[in-house]
Design a protein around this motif. Structure first.
Motif, PDB file in Angstrom:
ATOM      1  N   GLU A   1       0.860  -1.171   0.000  1.00  0.00           N
ATOM      2  CA  GLU A   1       0.000   0.000   0.000  1.00  0.00           C
ATOM      3  C   GLU A   1       0.901   1.226   0.000  1.00  0.00           C
ATOM      4  OE1 GLU A   1      -1.736   3.428   1.689  1.00  0.00           O
ATOM      5  OE2 GLU A   1      -0.496   2.165   2.983  1.00  0.00           O
ATOM      6  N   ASP A   2       2.038   1.102   0.705  1.00  0.00           N
ATOM      7  CA  ASP A   2       2.950   2.245   0.776  1.00  0.00           C
ATOM      8  C   ASP A   2       3.665   2.491  -0.554  1.00  0.00           C
ATOM      9  OD1 ASP A   2       4.212  -0.142   1.168  1.00  0.00           O
ATOM     10  OD2 ASP A   2       5.642   0.586   2.655  1.00  0.00           O
ATOM     11  N   GLN A   3       3.996   1.396  -1.270  1.00  0.00           N
ATOM     12  CA  GLN A   3       4.600   1.576  -2.602  1.00  0.00           C
ATOM     13  C   GLN A   3       3.613   2.231  -3.548  1.00  0.00           C
ATOM     14  OE1 GLN A   3       5.609  -2.431  -3.634  1.00  0.00           O
ATOM     15  NE2 GLN A   3       7.726  -2.211  -2.975  1.00  0.00           N
TER      16      GLN A   3
ATOM     17  N   PHE B   1       1.053   4.094  -2.785  1.00  0.00           N
ATOM     18  CA  PHE B   1       0.803   5.490  -2.441  1.00  0.00           C
ATOM     19  C   PHE B   1       1.969   6.372  -2.872  1.00  0.00           C
ATOM     20  CE2 PHE B   1       0.885   9.112   0.555  1.00  0.00           C
ATOM     21  CZ  PHE B   1      -0.257   9.734   0.085  1.00  0.00           C
ATOM     22  N   TYR B   2       3.155   5.840  -2.751  1.00  0.00           N
ATOM     23  CA  TYR B   2       4.338   6.596  -3.175  1.00  0.00           C
ATOM     24  C   TYR B   2       4.204   6.990  -4.649  1.00  0.00           C
ATOM     25  CZ  TYR B   2       9.346   7.807  -3.179  1.00  0.00           C
ATOM     26  OH  TYR B   2      10.548   8.463  -3.249  1.00  0.00           O
ATOM     27  N   CYS B   3       3.783   6.034  -5.473  1.00  0.00           N
ATOM     28  CA  CYS B   3       3.592   6.312  -6.911  1.00  0.00           C
ATOM     29  C   CYS B   3       2.460   7.308  -7.133  1.00  0.00           C
ATOM     30  CB  CYS B   3       3.281   5.027  -7.670  1.00  0.00           C
ATOM     31  SG  CYS B   3       4.607   3.825  -7.655  1.00  0.00           S
ATOM     32  N   LEU B   4       1.337   7.079  -6.468  1.00  0.00           N
ATOM     33  CA  LEU B   4       0.184   7.978  -6.623  1.00  0.00           C
ATOM     34  C   LEU B   4       0.580   9.399  -6.240  1.00  0.00           C
ATOM     35  CD1 LEU B   4      -2.712   5.902  -4.974  1.00  0.00           C
ATOM     36  CD2 LEU B   4      -2.195   6.115  -7.397  1.00  0.00           C
ATOM     37  N   GLN B   5       1.333   9.529  -5.141  1.00  0.00           N
ATOM     38  CA  GLN B   5       1.713  10.853  -4.651  1.00  0.00           C
ATOM     39  C   GLN B   5       2.620  11.572  -5.636  1.00  0.00           C
ATOM     40  OE1 GLN B   5       3.799  13.399  -3.373  1.00  0.00           O
ATOM     41  NE2 GLN B   5       1.726  14.220  -3.092  1.00  0.00           N
ATOM     42  N   ARG B   6       3.232  10.822  -6.545  1.00  0.00           N
ATOM     43  CA  ARG B   6       4.047  11.492  -7.557  1.00  0.00           C
ATOM     44  C   ARG B   6       3.247  11.758  -8.829  1.00  0.00           C
ATOM     45  NH1 ARG B   6       6.347  12.500  -3.483  1.00  0.00           N
ATOM     46  NH2 ARG B   6       8.433  11.792  -2.901  1.00  0.00           N
ATOM     47  N   GLY B   7       1.973  11.375  -8.796  1.00  0.00           N
ATOM     48  CA  GLY B   7       1.108  11.688  -9.936  1.00  0.00           C
ATOM     49  C   GLY B   7       0.852  10.525 -10.873  1.00  0.00           C
ATOM     50  N   ILE B   8       1.428   9.370 -10.560  1.00  0.00           N
ATOM     51  CA  ILE B   8       1.265   8.205 -11.428  1.00  0.00           C
ATOM     52  C   ILE B   8      -0.050   7.501 -11.089  1.00  0.00           C
ATOM     53  CG2 ILE B   8       2.277   5.981 -12.077  1.00  0.00           C
ATOM     54  CD1 ILE B   8       5.016   7.238 -11.214  1.00  0.00           C
ATOM     55  N   GLY B   9      -0.868   7.244 -12.092  1.00  0.00           N
ATOM     56  CA  GLY B   9      -2.182   6.629 -11.871  1.00  0.00           C
ATOM     57  C   GLY B   9      -2.061   5.219 -11.318  1.00  0.00           C
ATOM     58  N   GLU B  10      -3.156   4.744 -10.751  1.00  0.00           N
ATOM     59  CA  GLU B  10      -3.114   3.481 -10.031  1.00  0.00           C
ATOM     60  C   GLU B  10      -2.707   2.292 -10.908  1.00  0.00           C
ATOM     61  OE1 GLU B  10      -5.268   2.749  -6.435  1.00  0.00           O
ATOM     62  OE2 GLU B  10      -6.643   1.555  -7.619  1.00  0.00           O
TER      63      GLU B  10
ATOM     64  N   MET C   1       3.891  -0.920 -12.962  1.00  0.00           N
ATOM     65  CA  MET C   1       5.290  -0.548 -12.749  1.00  0.00           C
ATOM     66  C   MET C   1       5.903  -1.380 -11.615  1.00  0.00           C
ATOM     67  SD  MET C   1       6.628   3.277 -11.911  1.00  0.00           S
ATOM     68  CE  MET C   1       6.350   4.095 -13.443  1.00  0.00           C
ATOM     69  N   ILE C   2       5.162  -1.501 -10.532  1.00  0.00           N
ATOM     70  CA  ILE C   2       5.668  -2.255  -9.377  1.00  0.00           C
ATOM     71  C   ILE C   2       5.820  -3.740  -9.734  1.00  0.00           C
ATOM     72  CG2 ILE C   2       5.140  -2.984  -7.012  1.00  0.00           C
ATOM     73  CD1 ILE C   2       3.638  -0.242  -6.746  1.00  0.00           C
TER      74      ILE C   2
END
Ligand SMILES: Nc1ncnc2c1ncn2[C@@H]1O[C@H](COP(=O)(O)OP(=O)(O)OP(=O)(O)O)[C@@H](O)[C@H]1O
Ligand SMILES: [Mg+2]
Lengths: 256, 481
Positions: B428-430, B432-441, B447-448
């Motif tokens: 969930e933290d990974q 959120f890290y991506c989302l917080q940089r603007g990358i869609g879910e 990507m992960i």
């Protein structure tokens, strides 16, 4: 730019933020200090829309918009950036690739053209140079195996590339050596401009020696309990938090 | 089974009021008996010895019982309800143009980057013969012939190179090896044959990309690859297009033989129809793949990306018979919705100084169930055997599962066997890290996941790696959220 009114938020049913008010104007840098567990990181998570942080009362307005309506990625694309207290590792995902995906997602949101890898690399090199960061971190996976200080530096590097409107730095200065601290300060000061705002969450005066904040706030028990000018931070460093009256919100006069 | 039927079925499935065409196929009636096997053999114009070989296998099959040990939940299969031979339909039954093909299917091809004329072919549209896989095959054939490499269909090999086929067929996977291998040996429809002569480095990657997707594909392929002394070959097989196959059972056998100093790289990207969101339909994929490092210093490497099938039961294995031989297994298996996969490998160390490496990445989403089952066996004579196993599982969501069953049997005290296993929920933290940089879910998840699979993708040839990545993305669409 950012206006938070009477914010109440819960995590796992436990109320962490209890009527928090904060206003940060364009061009301003605010510092938030406060004891461990007082809710500083929670505030950052609520502002950026992390799952599991539920707002039960109050409002957060950003550039005139209701921020709480937006999804986390929309908030990011609107220019809200959080430098994490504990940046996570994403094994196997190249740092440069990740950052380009982020930048391009944001550019797309703003209706700008996406950057190709050549243009992106040029941008990245410029930023690295300004921040005096070596380029070895470009070739590694996102935060994978980074030391604590490298992770923090990487957050600042990302901030420099993404150029957010509102940046929240959650203890980005913790655990840094002197050089890394300068990098952080440099990153913040370079980004300072009349149309940007920053919130620095910190426990130490030493960051504020490099970055002069416009306002300093004390967060305790989920509320802002005191606010003042830069002198407040110095007094806190000397005297701790005990002298603060937890009952009412104090406007602390300049000590210096 | 033809692609035409596939498309028809797909159309029917998606659109209740879609048109329906009655298709005539050159198919044998459902059922399994010696006459059916004789009929298959006759239609393929096989030599007598091969028919006899099939019949022997069938008689063994009759005495065997279906395995139940895999970590799978399977409806019983009615072997009499299956048709064991289905030839391509005549052109008039196919969709006349891409306009008649389900746009959703075309969209998928688009995402996969399949070229236009290939799309038509994959969808079973009757197209100009220029794009026929047979003619594509022959252009390469000249160059291969120059190098002395034989690459043809199994049926052709049985007619043209009987001495090679007889010498090696069934020597790696014996007829009675397991229930499905016995069934395959009796009824196999077609497949590929490869022979690389002594000292030859095969000048190109050999691929069944077209053939697997072509209408002729049977449910029971048989592949035989022989790398003679000091030779090298890289072989790719794939159904990289999500083929909406209505077959219930797919039971292939692949045999690899590496003679002294030879190297075989065998890569698979498997994306058979996995069934719908509720778990209806889809392929039962029961495959026996085994490589024999028969000569000293030979090397066999399996790389697989498994995203399709309702049920996958598959353990590509290496028999490290020669001294100083190396076996490798790199695997990504993804299960979404109600898919189940039970996959892994067996490394059988028989020779001295043999080494094996296993990298397995299991991804489960939805209600998917993913099991890794691996056997590392070190025989008495296998001095100084080495194995390294790394087995990582990633869970996406809360209703899926991952299971790891490592079996280790060591009969020689000089062996060194290492096993590492991890299970992580997609952080969930990974995310959120991506989302917080603007990358869609969805981009964040792929990507992960892509990062998680990197060690395996690295082993695939470039274009295949790109396709594998695209496949994972498509397979994971809607997995989170
Ligand atoms: N996911 C969670 N589940 C339960 N409690 C939580 C969760 N996240 C935060 N808390 C609790 O909320 C309170 C505030 O935590 P927060 O991380 O916001 O503090 P902080 O002010 O950032 O502290 P520090 O200075 O140590 O970083 C703490 O008591 C913490 O235990
Ligand atoms: Mg904190």
């Amino acid at each position: 730019m950012l206006k938070i009114s009477n914010l109440h938020a819960t995590v796992d049913g436990k109320e962490i933020l209890r009527g928090l008010d904060l206003e940060v104007g364009a061009g301003e840098v605010h510092a938030i200090m406060g004891p461990n567990g007082s809710g500083k990181s929670t505030l950052g998570n609520v502002i950026t829309g992390r799952e599991g942080y539920e707002v039960t009362e109050g409002s957060v307005t950003y550039q005139g918009k209701d921020l709480l309506e937006l999804s986390p990625e929309e908030r990011a694309c609107e220019g809200v950036f959080l430098a994490f207290q504990y940046p996570v590792e994403i094994p196997g995902v190249n740092n440069t690739y990740f950052l380009r995906a982020a930048l391009n997602a944001q550019r797309k949101h703003r209706g700008e053209e996406e950057l190709d890898s050549v243009a992106f690399l040029k941008l990245v090199r410029e930023k690295l140079e300004v921040l005096h960061i070596g380029d070895e971190l470009l070739h590694r996976a996102v935060n994978e195996g980074f030391s604590g200080g490298e992770k923090k530096r990487n957050e600042i590097f990302q901030m420099a590339v993404l150029e957010p409107r509102l940046a929240i730095l959650d203890e980005t200065d913790s655990g840094l050596d002197i050089d890394a601290l300068r990098t952080v300060a440099e990153g913040v000061n370079r980004l300072r401009s009349p149309d940007r705002a920053m919130v620095l969450v910190t426990h130490y005066q030493r960051l504020l020696d490099h970055i002069e904040p416009d306002r300093v706030h004390v967060l305790a028990n989920g509320r802002i309990v005191a606010s003042g000018g830069p002198g407040l931070a110095r007094r806190l460093e000397e005297e701790g938090y005990a002298w603060l009256d937890e009952g009412g919100i104090a406007e602390v006069a300049e000590a210096s | 089974m033809s692609s035409t039927e596939t498309v028809e079925r797909h159309l029917q499935g998606r659109y209740k009021h879609g048109f329906f065409t009655d298709i005539e196929a050159d198919a044998l009636p459902p059922g399994l008996n010696e006459d059916v096997i004789r009929a298959i053999s006759a239609r393929k114009r096989e030599p007598e010895w091969l028919l006899e070989w099939r019949l022997r296998a069938y008689r063994k099959f009759l005495k065997m019982t279906e395995p139940h040990w895999a970590h799978l939940d399977i409806e019983p299969i009615d072997f009499q309800a299956i048709s064991y031979y289905s030839a391509p339909k005549s052109d008039k039954d196919r969709p006349k143009s891409l306009d008649e093909v389900d746009p959703k299917l075309l969209e998928t091809y688009d995402k996969l980057g399949v070229p236009l004329h290939e799309r038509a072919k994959l969808a079973g549209v009757a197209v100009d013969a220029v794009f026929d896989s047979v003619s594509v095959g022959t252009t390469f054939k000249k160059e291969l012939e120059k190098a002395g490499v034989i690459f043809c269909s199994f049926a052709e090999a049985a007619r043209e190179h009987p001495e090679l086929v007889r010498k090696y067929l069934g020597t790696v996977v014996p007829q009675h090896d397991n229930y499905f291998a016995a069934l395959n040996s009796a009824v196999f429809s077609d497949g590929s044959f490869v022979y690389v002569p002594k000292g030859v480095r095969c000048p190109m990657e050999l691929s069944t990309y077209f053939r697997i997707n072509a209408a002729e594909t049977g449910q029971f392929e048989r592949t035989l690859v022989i790398a003679d002394e000091g030779s090298y070959v890289s072989y790719l097989e794939g159904c990289t297009a999500p083929m909406r196959d209505e077959n219930q059972l797919h039971a292939a056998v692949v045999e690899l033989v590496a003679l002294e100093g030879a190297e075989i790289k065998y890569s698979t990207v498997q994306n058979w129809y996995p069934g719908d969101e509720e778990g209806k339909g889809g392929i039962y994929n029961f495959v026996t793949k085994r490589g024999d490092c028969r000569g000293d210093r030979s090397r066999i490497s399996w790389t697989q990306v498994e995203t399709g099938s309702a049920i996958t039961w598959k353990y590509p294995s290496c028999v490290l018979r020669g001294d100083d031989t190396v076996g490798e297994f790199y695997s990504v298996a993804l299960t979404n919705n109600y898919q189940q996969a039970d996959t892994g490998t067996k490394m059988i160390h028989l020779g001295k100084n043999t080494r094996s490496k296993i990298i397995s990445k299991g991804i489960s989403a939805g209600h998917g169930q993913n099991a890794y089952r691996g056997l590392v066996k070190v025989g008495k004579q296998a001095e100084n055997a080495r194995n390294f196993t790394q087995c990582d599982s990633m869970l996406i969501g809360k209703r899926c599962g991952a299971h790891t069953f490592p079996y280790i049997e060591v009969q020689n005290p000089t062996a060194k066997v290492e096993h590492e296993a991890t299970t992580s929920r997609i952080g969930e933290d990974q995310l959120f890290y991506c989302l917080q940089r603007g990358i869609g879910e969805e981009d964040a998840v792929s990507m992960i996941v892509d990062g998680f699979c990197k060690q395996v993708f690295r082993e695939l040839p470039m274009e295949f790696a790109v396709e594998a990545k695209a496949l994972l993305e498509i397979s994971l669409e809607g997995a989170v959220g």
